[in-house]
Design an enzyme around this catalytic site. Structure first.
Site, PDB file in Angstrom:
ATOM      1  N   GLY A 636       0.832  -1.201   0.000  1.00 40.84           N
ATOM      2  CA  GLY A 636       0.000   0.000   0.000  1.00 40.84           C
ATOM      3  C   GLY A 636       0.864   1.248   0.000  1.00 40.84           C
ATOM      4  O   GLY A 636       2.055   1.203   0.295  1.00 40.84           O
ATOM      5  N   GLY A 638       0.495   5.922   0.144  1.00 41.27           N
ATOM      6  CA  GLY A 638      -0.340   7.109   0.264  1.00 41.27           C
ATOM      7  C   GLY A 638       0.529   8.325   0.471  1.00 41.27           C
ATOM      8  O   GLY A 638       1.754   8.279   0.288  1.00 41.27           O
ATOM      9  N   ASP A 753     -10.203  10.022   8.234  1.00 38.01           N
ATOM     10  CA  ASP A 753      -9.893   9.508   6.889  1.00 38.01           C
ATOM     11  C   ASP A 753     -10.569   8.156   6.679  1.00 38.01           C
ATOM     12  O   ASP A 753      -9.959   7.195   6.228  1.00 38.01           O
ATOM     13  CB  ASP A 753      -8.382   9.386   6.698  1.00 38.01           C
ATOM     14  CG  ASP A 753      -7.992   9.323   5.215  1.00 38.01           C
ATOM     15  OD1 ASP A 753      -8.820   9.726   4.365  1.00 38.01           O
ATOM     16  OD2 ASP A 753      -6.880   8.872   4.914  1.00 38.01           O
TER      17      ASP A 753
END
Length: 961
Positions: A636, A638, A753
């Site tokens: 992942g 971000g 979030d």
């Protein structure tokens, strides 16, 4: 002769010894020194003598003064492969496998190794293109470049390697088509003697060329899965009658499956799943050795169960999910003696499912979301039977066991340590199952790319694997430990393997080299039903005593003497220098112990955070666990940085979140965050395992959640289809986690979030809210709202928060409402310029009892479900959550209650009980259970409700619910 003359003669002799190379060819010795100079962590014996052959360097084998083999598997080598490797012109074998920090390009000069027969670079980090010059290696029979970072296309010149037996290019980043010969240029179709084509897990594209296959080929394993191939499966594939394993799954293949496929009568595993194949289901009649068949998730024509279902008596696993099948299912299949799993969900089978006399091996039968109206069996079947989503589960006589997804799953196999239960070992050690002593095993993951079975609980099968490893790797190993048996997202069987020394705590380097080579060179052959495999080794923690123990040469003695003189001079200089460097040293200590700067002069003696069950990791430990933060382990990313899959020395799987430079917090803020997260414990929140704060690195280590994000599962990328009930339970679990943060965390936490990529699904598809990087604490003075800079993700942002910058718990509620709409539609919040909230508002129609006007945008998977229980109420709740005015939105606690009630009305368990209990605890009556925490409520001395937190210090007073 005076002492000075003696010393002078000594150094002259020492110098003379240094330039000689004894029995080793001078060019070979120079080449090895060049390799050594380019590597860190080369074996300790390297460079200690001047004769790599006669006073041998570890991993070096020679014949007639020439180096013929380099076996350096799992040595922890770091650096690049020098082009001087080409000077070893008599080299026949090069094994550098499982040195994850070996990187850079593969030098084209390897083409000069004319005598080489075996080239193994598996499990390293080589990048760049595969050099065309490999075609010069005319004697090459074994080529393993798998599990690296190679890019570019497959060199057509590999087709000139006429002696090649094994070709493994899997798990790289290769692109382009498979090259075949044309107009005098070579191609892989020329490799008629090669038995293994392993090209899986790349980015290869184009069609599978018809000219690749011929009747002269001796291929037994053809692995092309997880690429980007398009077009049809060529009919010529039926010419390769030697095939035993054929995996073409997870591509974009289309058209009909060629009828010639049933010429492959020797195939044990056939996997064509997750493509776009059309036409009728392939006829597999006559393929009587088939053990494993998976034809799922294609676009085959609707048909009844084909006749070959009842003829393939070798079947262990039959998987055709979303296959367009209807009619009745032949009960004869269930009696096949080796059958273990029948997975036929998302079809249209009807009538009565008759299990007849099921095989004793049968472990799972899944007919979820079909049209089955009845069930019977001539014999008791106590294993897993899933009929959820069928009419048979809507009748009053429905069995709550087979009409539930929450059936008891057997625990996957692991080697018994029952007689060693009391033994505790340090982090890098493990318990030897034979002696019950603590030792340092050689360990890693043994990955089987096409096993002929699906049952992970069969002790006989895995004990056979243990026995095979023990006997075939003997006498190097004494015992074997298997654990963490699972099928990963590629349908590969992963088994954690630990090999222990027969008598010692450590393996010697030569023993590790031998074991690594046995597994990388496929010298070890597992039982046939396990199929093709590869090994992924962990770094090995060699002891200082395991380095080469060679007697010192005169040159070495001279070097020591000379070094002593230099050392004496340096010591004098250092004493003077140290005085002036005191402050710099103190600053270095502060860097290496960052918590020291956090010490409070009035409160505590140490600067380390006050943690509950949370570890401080070193940077090196996390670097090692993630294989140097390799791209292969990246799961992942971000704005904060990236998340990596890691394996701790204890074998525990973790997710390591590594902040990039621009997103790091200050030290006090980071300390506050980890102290907070270490106190937040809930089954629907991802747990914090530990952290790292070391020399410009900030990392958080979380428990590893194997089934990825909710977003991935809604798109089908994980191969899991989420039916409606499961989506309701995911919504409920996520809501419970958020309600816990809002109501019970002390101080309360606003996530800020909430989105589908921050909701993870564990092995039982239980939802866990993750990523508290943007979370905001709510102090007592900020109970109504928090004024803060707007942060979050576009599409999930609360419009009121965006306009006013006033953050409340209701901002999380808005974001959660968007996630609920994703659960309904499987669409992203903003897709093709359309915002999901507005699109749903525009088409809502309360006159439509079934789909509430959303039929055109609902996830097609849900339209196959005959009864979307509570669907209308769920839609209404979603729209309340995304109300533009925060005060009109429900709390997360209210959201939990509504979803819980929806499930309870259908008689489904929600792990929550609103009835009062007569149980008492410490003299306080335990009352109702909280709907988002399984801990019971109880009364304090004043008669007020408070949440019982099982002993954790973050319980706080709340209003009665």
């Amino acid at each position: 002769m005076n002492m000075i003359s003696k010393l002078f003669l000594f150094f002259v002799l020492a110098g003379g010894l240094q330039v000689g190379h004894g029995d080793t060819d001078a060019g070979d010795a120079a080449a090895l020194r060049s390799l050594m100079n380019n590597w860190k962590n080369s074996p300790p014996s390297w460079g200690k003598t001047n004769d790599p052959c006669d006073a041998p360097w570890e991993g070096v084998a020679c014949e007639n003064s020439r180096v013929t083999a380099l076996k350096l598997s799992t040595m922890g080598l770091q650096g690049k492969l020098s082009s001087d490797i080409s000077q070893l012109s008599e080299l026949q074998l090069l094994d550098l496998s499982y040195n994850n920090d070996l990187n850079g390009s593969l030098p084209s000069s390897v083409g000069n190794l004319k005598q080489i027969t075996t080239l193994i670079l598996a499990g390293c980090s080589f990048s760049g293109i595969i050099p065309q010059e490999l075609h010069s290696l005319e004697k090459l029979s074994f080529l393993a470049l798998n599990s690296n970072k190679f890019t570019g296309s497959i060199p057509p010149s590999i087709g000139l390697l006429s002696n090649l037996y094994w070709l493994d290019l899997a798990d790289n980043k290769l692109t382009g088509p498979i090259p075949i010969s044309s107009n005098g240029s070579p191609g892989l179709d020329l490799l008629i003697n090669t038995k293994h084509f392993h090209f899986n897990k790349n980015q290869l594209s184009g069609s599978i060329p018809s000219g690749l296959f011929s009747s002269q080929m001796k291929l037994i394993h053809l692995l092309l899965d997880s690429n980007k191939f398009t077009g049809q499966i060529p009919e010529s594939i039926g010419l390769v009658t030697s095939l035993e394993v054929l995996r073409l799954d997870s591509n974009s293949l289309s058209g009909r499956v060629p009828s010639t496929i049933n010429n492959l009568t020797g195939v044990n595993e056939l996997n064509l799943a997750n493509n776009q194949l059309t036409g009728s289901l392939p006829d597999l009649t006559g393929m009587n050795l088939l053990s494993y068949v998976d034809l799922s998730n294609n676009s085959f024509d609707s048909s009844e169960a084909p006749a070959w279902f009842s003829t393939l008596q070798s079947l262990t696993t039959l998987v055709i999910e979303s296959g367009g099948l209807h009619g009745s299912f032949p009960s004869k299949v269930f009696s096949f003696p080796q059958l273990q799993q029948v997975l036929l969900s998302e079809n249209a089978f009807n009538g009565t499912l008759d299990l007849g006399n099921p095989s004793s091996e049968l472990q799972m039968v899944n007919f979820q979301n079909n049209a089955i109206s009845g069930y019977k069996s001539s014999a008791t079947f106590n294993e897993i039977l899933i009929l959820v989503g069928n009419p048979v589960c809507t009748t009053p006589q429905a069995n709550p066991i087979y009409c539930s997804l929450q059936q008891h799953m057997k625990v996957p196999y692991s080697t018994s340590l029952g007689h060693c239960n009391s033994v505790l070992c340090s982090l890098e050690q493990s318990v030897n199952p034979q002696s019950c002593s603590c030792a340092y095993p050689y360990q890693g993951f043994l990955v089987f790319r096409a096993p002929f079975f699906r049952d992970m609980t069969n002790s006989t099968r895995f004990q056979e694997l243990e026995s095979s490893l023990s006997s075939k790797l003997s006498p190097t190993i004494g015992s074997v430990y298997l654990s963490q048996v699972t099928f990963n997202e590629n349908n590969y069987l992963e088994v954690q393997l630990k090999l222990f020394h027969p008598t010692e705590m450590y393996f010697k380097r030569s023993e590790i080299q031998k074991l690594g080579f046995s597994l990388s060179n496929q010298t070890y052959k597992p039982p046939a039903e396990f199929g093709p495999y590869y090994f992924s080794a962990f770094p090995y923690p060699f002891s200082d005593s395991n380095g080469g123990k060679n007697s010192m040469s005169a040159g070495a003695i001279a070097g020591i003497a000379f070094g002593c003189i230099i050392l004496l001079i340096l010591l004098i200089v250092l004493v003077i220098y140290a005085i002036g460097q005191k402050k710099r040293a103190e600053r270095a200590v502060e860097l290496s112990k960052p918590f020291a700067s956090w010490i409070s002069a009035t409160k505590d003696n140490g600067g380390a955070p006050q943690l509950k069950g949370t570890r401080l990791f070193s940077f090196e430990e996390l670097k090692r666990s993630t294989k140097n933060f390799s791209e292969a382990n990246e799961i992942g990313s971000g704005g904060y940085g990236k998340v990596y899959r890691g394996i701790l020395s204890s074998g525990e799987l973790v997710a390591v979140k590594r902040a990039k430079q621009g997103s790091m917090q200050g030290a006090p803020e980071f300390k506050t965050e980890i102290e907070l997260l270490s106190r937040v414990h809930h089954k629907n929140l991802v747990g914090l395992v530990g952290f790292c704060f070391e020399q410009e690195e900030q990392m958080l280590v979380y428990e590893y959640i194997p089934n990825g994000t909710l977003r991935e599962n809604l798109t089908g990328r994980r191969g899991i289809q989420l039916e409606w009930i499961r989506r309701l339970k995911i919504a409920l679990g996520s809501a419970r986690g958020l309600a816990y943060l809002h109501e019970l965390a002390n101080p309360p936490i606003i996530h800020r979030d909430v989105k589908s990529t921050n909701i993870l699904l564990d092995e039982t598809l239980t939802a866990k809210v993750a990523d508290f990087g943007l979370s905001k604490l709510v102090s007592d003075s900020e109970q109504s709202h928090v004024s803060t800079q707007v942060k979050g993700t576009l599409g999930y942002l609360d419009p009121e928060y965006y306009m006013t910058q006033q953050l409340t718990e209701k901002s999380d509620v808005y974001s959660f409402g968007v996630v609920m709409l994703e659960l309904i539609t499987a669409k992203q919040p903003i897709e093709n310029g359309k915002y999901i909230v507005r699109e749903v508002r525009l088409i809502l129609n309360d006159m439509d009892e079934e789909y509430y006007g959303l039929k055109n945008i609902i996830d097609p998977i849900l339209t196959k479900t005959t009864d979307l229980i509570g669907f209308k109420r769920f839609v209404e709740l979603s729209m309340k959550c995304v109300n533009e005015t925060a005060t009109n939105r429900p709390t997360m606690n209210e959201v939990v209650k509504v979803i819980e009630t929806m499930l309870q009305n259908e008689g489904l368990k929600t792990n929550s009980n609103s009835a009062t209990s007569s149980v008492t605890d410490f003299g306080n009556t335990i009352g109702s259970y909280d709907p988002y925490n399984d801990s019971p409520r109880r009364k304090d001395k004043n008669g007020d409700d408070f949440q019982y937190s099982g002993g954790y210090s973050f319980a706080r007073r709340v209003e009665p619910i």
